[in-house]
Design a protein around this motif. Sequence first.
Motif, PDB file in Angstrom:
ATOM      1  N   PHE A  89       0.781  -1.174  -0.023  1.00  0.00           N
ATOM      2  CA  PHE A  89      -0.101   0.123   0.116  1.00  0.00           C
ATOM      3  C   PHE A  89       0.787   1.338  -0.100  1.00  0.00           C
ATOM      4  CE2 PHE A  89      -4.278   1.614   1.060  1.00  0.00           C
ATOM      5  CZ  PHE A  89      -4.149   2.957   1.194  1.00  0.00           C
ATOM      6  N   ILE A  90       0.720   2.098  -0.921  1.00  0.00           N
ATOM      7  CA  ILE A  90       1.545   3.225  -1.017  1.00  0.00           C
ATOM      8  C   ILE A  90       0.597   4.344  -0.850  1.00  0.00           C
ATOM      9  CG2 ILE A  90       3.101   4.720  -2.726  1.00  0.00           C
ATOM     10  CD1 ILE A  90       4.248   2.103  -2.001  1.00  0.00           C
ATOM     11  N   HIS A  91       0.665   5.300   0.531  1.00  0.00           N
ATOM     12  CA  HIS A  91       0.001   6.220   0.870  1.00  0.00           C
ATOM     13  C   HIS A  91       0.248   7.576   0.074  1.00  0.00           C
ATOM     14  CE1 HIS A  91       3.149   8.699   2.876  1.00  0.00           C
ATOM     15  NE2 HIS A  91       3.645   7.304   3.398  1.00  0.00           N
ATOM     16  N   GLY A  92      -0.806   8.529   0.343  1.00  0.00           N
ATOM     17  CA  GLY A  92      -0.911   9.652  -0.264  1.00  0.00           C
ATOM     18  C   GLY A  92       0.143  10.607   0.520  1.00  0.00           C
ATOM     19  N   ALA A  93       0.061  12.011  -0.140  1.00  0.00           N
ATOM     20  CA  ALA A  93       1.000  12.753   0.246  1.00  0.00           C
ATOM     21  C   ALA A  93       0.907  13.158   1.759  1.00  0.00           C
ATOM     22  CB  ALA A  93       1.104  14.044  -0.570  1.00  0.00           C
ATOM     23  N   GLY A  94       1.843  13.724   2.459  1.00  0.00           N
ATOM     24  CA  GLY A  94       1.517  13.872   3.917  1.00  0.00           C
ATOM     25  C   GLY A  94       1.615  12.614   4.615  1.00  0.00           C
ATOM     26  N   HIS A  95       1.828  12.600   6.058  1.00  0.00           N
ATOM     27  CA  HIS A  95       2.118  11.574   6.684  1.00  0.00           C
ATOM     28  C   HIS A  95       0.798  10.775   6.678  1.00  0.00           C
ATOM     29  CE1 HIS A  95       3.095   8.963  10.357  1.00  0.00           C
ATOM     30  NE2 HIS A  95       4.487   9.023   9.900  1.00  0.00           N
ATOM     31  N   LYS A  96       1.191   9.525   6.819  1.00  0.00           N
ATOM     32  CA  LYS A  96      -0.121   8.649   6.598  1.00  0.00           C
ATOM     33  C   LYS A  96      -0.901   8.568   7.786  1.00  0.00           C
ATOM     34  CE  LYS A  96       2.274   4.450   7.714  1.00  0.00           C
ATOM     35  NZ  LYS A  96       3.109   3.097   7.337  1.00  0.00           N
ATOM     36  N   ASP A  97      -0.484   8.912   8.774  1.00  0.00           N
ATOM     37  CA  ASP A  97      -1.125   9.102  10.100  1.00  0.00           C
ATOM     38  C   ASP A  97      -1.725  10.265  10.559  1.00  0.00           C
ATOM     39  OD1 ASP A  97      -0.628   6.299  10.602  1.00  0.00           O
ATOM     40  OD2 ASP A  97       1.247   6.625  11.645  1.00  0.00           O
ATOM     41  N   GLN A  98      -1.505  11.251   9.795  1.00  0.00           N
ATOM     42  CA  GLN A  98      -2.260  12.458  10.089  1.00  0.00           C
ATOM     43  C   GLN A  98      -3.862  12.318   9.819  1.00  0.00           C
ATOM     44  OE1 GLN A  98      -0.713  15.038   7.075  1.00  0.00           O
ATOM     45  NE2 GLN A  98      -2.153  14.320   5.348  1.00  0.00           N
ATOM     46  N   PRO A  99      -4.585  12.932  10.243  1.00  0.00           N
ATOM     47  CA  PRO A  99      -6.078  12.917  10.450  1.00  0.00           C
ATOM     48  C   PRO A  99      -6.726  12.543   9.204  1.00  0.00           C
ATOM     49  CG  PRO A  99      -5.763  14.539  12.011  1.00  0.00           C
ATOM     50  CD  PRO A  99      -4.387  14.329  11.260  1.00  0.00           C
ATOM     51  N   SER A 100      -6.151  13.157   8.201  1.00  0.00           N
ATOM     52  CA  SER A 100      -6.667  12.933   6.753  1.00  0.00           C
ATOM     53  C   SER A 100      -5.867  12.230   5.923  1.00  0.00           C
ATOM     54  CB  SER A 100      -7.139  14.041   5.916  1.00  0.00           C
ATOM     55  OG  SER A 100      -5.848  14.793   5.891  1.00  0.00           O
ATOM     56  N   GLY A 101      -5.125  11.361   6.300  1.00  0.00           N
ATOM     57  CA  GLY A 101      -4.049  10.549   5.668  1.00  0.00           C
ATOM     58  C   GLY A 101      -4.313   9.101   5.448  1.00  0.00           C
ATOM     59  N   SER A 102      -3.562   8.412   4.945  1.00  0.00           N
ATOM     60  CA  SER A 102      -4.030   7.133   4.496  1.00  0.00           C
ATOM     61  C   SER A 102      -4.049   6.050   5.461  1.00  0.00           C
ATOM     62  CB  SER A 102      -3.038   6.630   3.425  1.00  0.00           C
ATOM     63  OG  SER A 102      -3.006   7.497   2.137  1.00  0.00           O
ATOM     64  N   GLY A 103      -3.721   6.387   6.644  1.00  0.00           N
ATOM     65  CA  GLY A 103      -3.440   5.364   7.724  1.00  0.00           C
ATOM     66  C   GLY A 103      -4.414   4.861   8.183  1.00  0.00           C
ATOM     67  N   LYS A 104      -6.008   5.344   8.361  1.00  0.00           N
ATOM     68  CA  LYS A 104      -7.000   4.863   8.620  1.00  0.00           C
ATOM     69  C   LYS A 104      -7.413   3.788   7.689  1.00  0.00           C
ATOM     70  CE  LYS A 104      -8.511   8.287  11.927  1.00  0.00           C
ATOM     71  NZ  LYS A 104      -9.376   9.491  12.241  1.00  0.00           N
ATOM     72  N   LEU A 105      -7.311   3.943   6.214  1.00  0.00           N
ATOM     73  CA  LEU A 105      -7.762   3.072   5.365  1.00  0.00           C
ATOM     74  C   LEU A 105      -6.690   1.881   5.432  1.00  0.00           C
ATOM     75  CD1 LEU A 105      -9.553   2.391   2.980  1.00  0.00           C
ATOM     76  CD2 LEU A 105      -7.855   3.761   1.507  1.00  0.00           C
ATOM     77  N   ILE A 106      -5.512   2.055   5.576  1.00  0.00           N
ATOM     78  CA  ILE A 106      -4.690   0.990   5.574  1.00  0.00           C
ATOM     79  C   ILE A 106      -5.030   0.040   6.760  1.00  0.00           C
ATOM     80  CG2 ILE A 106      -2.420   0.437   6.273  1.00  0.00           C
ATOM     81  CD1 ILE A 106      -1.359   3.064   4.937  1.00  0.00           C
ATOM     82  N   SER A 107      -5.365   0.533   8.310  1.00  0.00           N
ATOM     83  CA  SER A 107      -5.659   0.030   9.236  1.00  0.00           C
ATOM     84  C   SER A 107      -7.110  -0.897   8.951  1.00  0.00           C
ATOM     85  CB  SER A 107      -6.205   0.762  10.300  1.00  0.00           C
ATOM     86  OG  SER A 107      -4.883   1.435  10.772  1.00  0.00           O
ATOM     87  N   TYR A 108      -7.916   0.057   8.427  1.00  0.00           N
ATOM     88  CA  TYR A 108      -9.193  -0.790   8.107  1.00  0.00           C
ATOM     89  C   TYR A 108      -9.218  -1.992   7.062  1.00  0.00           C
ATOM     90  CZ  TYR A 108     -13.753  -1.559   5.290  1.00  0.00           C
ATOM     91  OH  TYR A 108     -14.838  -2.158   4.830  1.00  0.00           O
ATOM     92  N   LEU A 109      -8.308  -1.849   6.057  1.00  0.00           N
ATOM     93  CA  LEU A 109      -7.887  -3.007   4.963  1.00  0.00           C
ATOM     94  C   LEU A 109      -7.417  -4.212   6.070  1.00  0.00           C
ATOM     95  CD1 LEU A 109      -6.466  -1.633   1.722  1.00  0.00           C
ATOM     96  CD2 LEU A 109      -8.584  -2.768   2.348  1.00  0.00           C
ATOM     97  N   GLN A 110      -6.464  -3.888   6.613  1.00  0.00           N
ATOM     98  CA  GLN A 110      -5.722  -4.846   7.483  1.00  0.00           C
ATOM     99  C   GLN A 110      -6.672  -5.550   8.124  1.00  0.00           C
ATOM    100  OE1 GLN A 110      -2.258  -6.343   7.443  1.00  0.00           O
ATOM    101  NE2 GLN A 110      -3.980  -7.854   7.957  1.00  0.00           N
ATOM    102  N   LYS A 111      -7.582  -4.906   9.011  1.00  0.00           N
ATOM    103  CA  LYS A 111      -8.630  -5.568   9.775  1.00  0.00           C
ATOM    104  C   LYS A 111      -9.806  -6.183   9.057  1.00  0.00           C
ATOM    105  CE  LYS A 111     -12.080  -4.298  13.598  1.00  0.00           C
ATOM    106  NZ  LYS A 111     -12.679  -3.432  14.204  1.00  0.00           N
ATOM    107  N   ARG A 112     -10.312  -5.739   7.934  1.00  0.00           N
ATOM    108  CA  ARG A 112     -11.160  -6.323   7.019  1.00  0.00           C
ATOM    109  C   ARG A 112     -10.885  -7.514   6.452  1.00  0.00           C
ATOM    110  NH1 ARG A 112     -16.107  -3.828   5.029  1.00  0.00           N
ATOM    111  NH2 ARG A 112     -17.193  -5.528   4.457  1.00  0.00           N
ATOM    112  N   LEU A 113      -9.366  -7.336   5.920  1.00  0.00           N
ATOM    113  CA  LEU A 113      -9.136  -8.529   5.170  1.00  0.00           C
ATOM    114  C   LEU A 113      -8.463  -9.651   6.145  1.00  0.00           C
ATOM    115  CD1 LEU A 113      -6.740  -6.595   2.333  1.00  0.00           C
ATOM    116  CD2 LEU A 113      -8.899  -7.896   2.227  1.00  0.00           C
ATOM    117  N   GLY A 114      -8.199  -9.444   7.526  1.00  0.00           N
ATOM    118  CA  GLY A 114      -7.787 -10.440   8.247  1.00  0.00           C
ATOM    119  C   GLY A 114      -6.302 -10.890   8.240  1.00  0.00           C
ATOM    120  N   ASN A 115      -6.063 -12.175   8.760  1.00  0.00           N
ATOM    121  CA  ASN A 115      -4.697 -12.537   8.865  1.00  0.00           C
ATOM    122  C   ASN A 115      -4.341 -13.400   7.741  1.00  0.00           C
ATOM    123  OD1 ASN A 115      -4.583 -12.136  11.522  1.00  0.00           O
ATOM    124  ND2 ASN A 115      -5.379 -13.886  12.278  1.00  0.00           N
ATOM    125  N   ASP A 116      -5.331 -13.688   6.721  1.00  0.00           N
ATOM    126  CA  ASP A 116      -4.903 -14.251   5.167  1.00  0.00           C
ATOM    127  C   ASP A 116      -4.272 -12.972   4.565  1.00  0.00           C
ATOM    128  OD1 ASP A 116      -6.124 -16.285   5.840  1.00  0.00           O
ATOM    129  OD2 ASP A 116      -8.113 -15.914   4.795  1.00  0.00           O
TER     130      ASP A 116
END
Length: 185
Positions: A7-34
């Motif tokens: 996953f290549i995040h957008g501009a700015g730090h991925k953990d800023q409020p509007s960064g890609s970090g929440k989408l990354i976390s969502y994907l990992q949780k939704r996709l699971g251990n597979d």
Amino acid sequence: MSRQILFIHGAGHKDQPSGSGKLISYLQKRLGNDYEVRAPDMPDPYHPTYQAWGDQIEQELGKLDADALLVGHSLGGSMLLKYLAQGTYQRPIAGLFLVSVPYWGKRDWELEYAVPDNFASRLPPIRHLFLYHSRSDEVVPFSSLRRYQEKLPQATVRVLDGKEHSFTEGLPLLAQDIKQSSSSV
């Protein structure tokens, strides 16, 4: 063994409020251990340069198994697509998922991020290609999606209602498409 996703995040730090970090976390949780979602911090995210990001993308792709799953969000999608269009990476890609990706023009400052006119013909083999964009995205104009759709007619296009850009609450269609794409490999 889990499927790897880069996953290549957008501009700015991925953990800023509007960064890609929440989408990354969502994907990992939704996709699971597979699945293993790899989301490296990209160099100097507040002042991104193609050279630095391209070098990082190259390193990260080198760590992946065959038939990679790649996700690019916003500027990260631009950088990933430009890197792939350079023609140096020729391993097959199981899935390329581009979320809210700007289509850069030819103004001086945009040239660094713009794909070449013939970029579609220079991409490595991609089994599944998806484009996601909100109809009223307030960061990247919807016209960007239409430009990519013209150049990549083989892509599955997901037009989303609303004005979401960062998908901080998640993007169920993305997770669903990743699962379906990787099960057909």
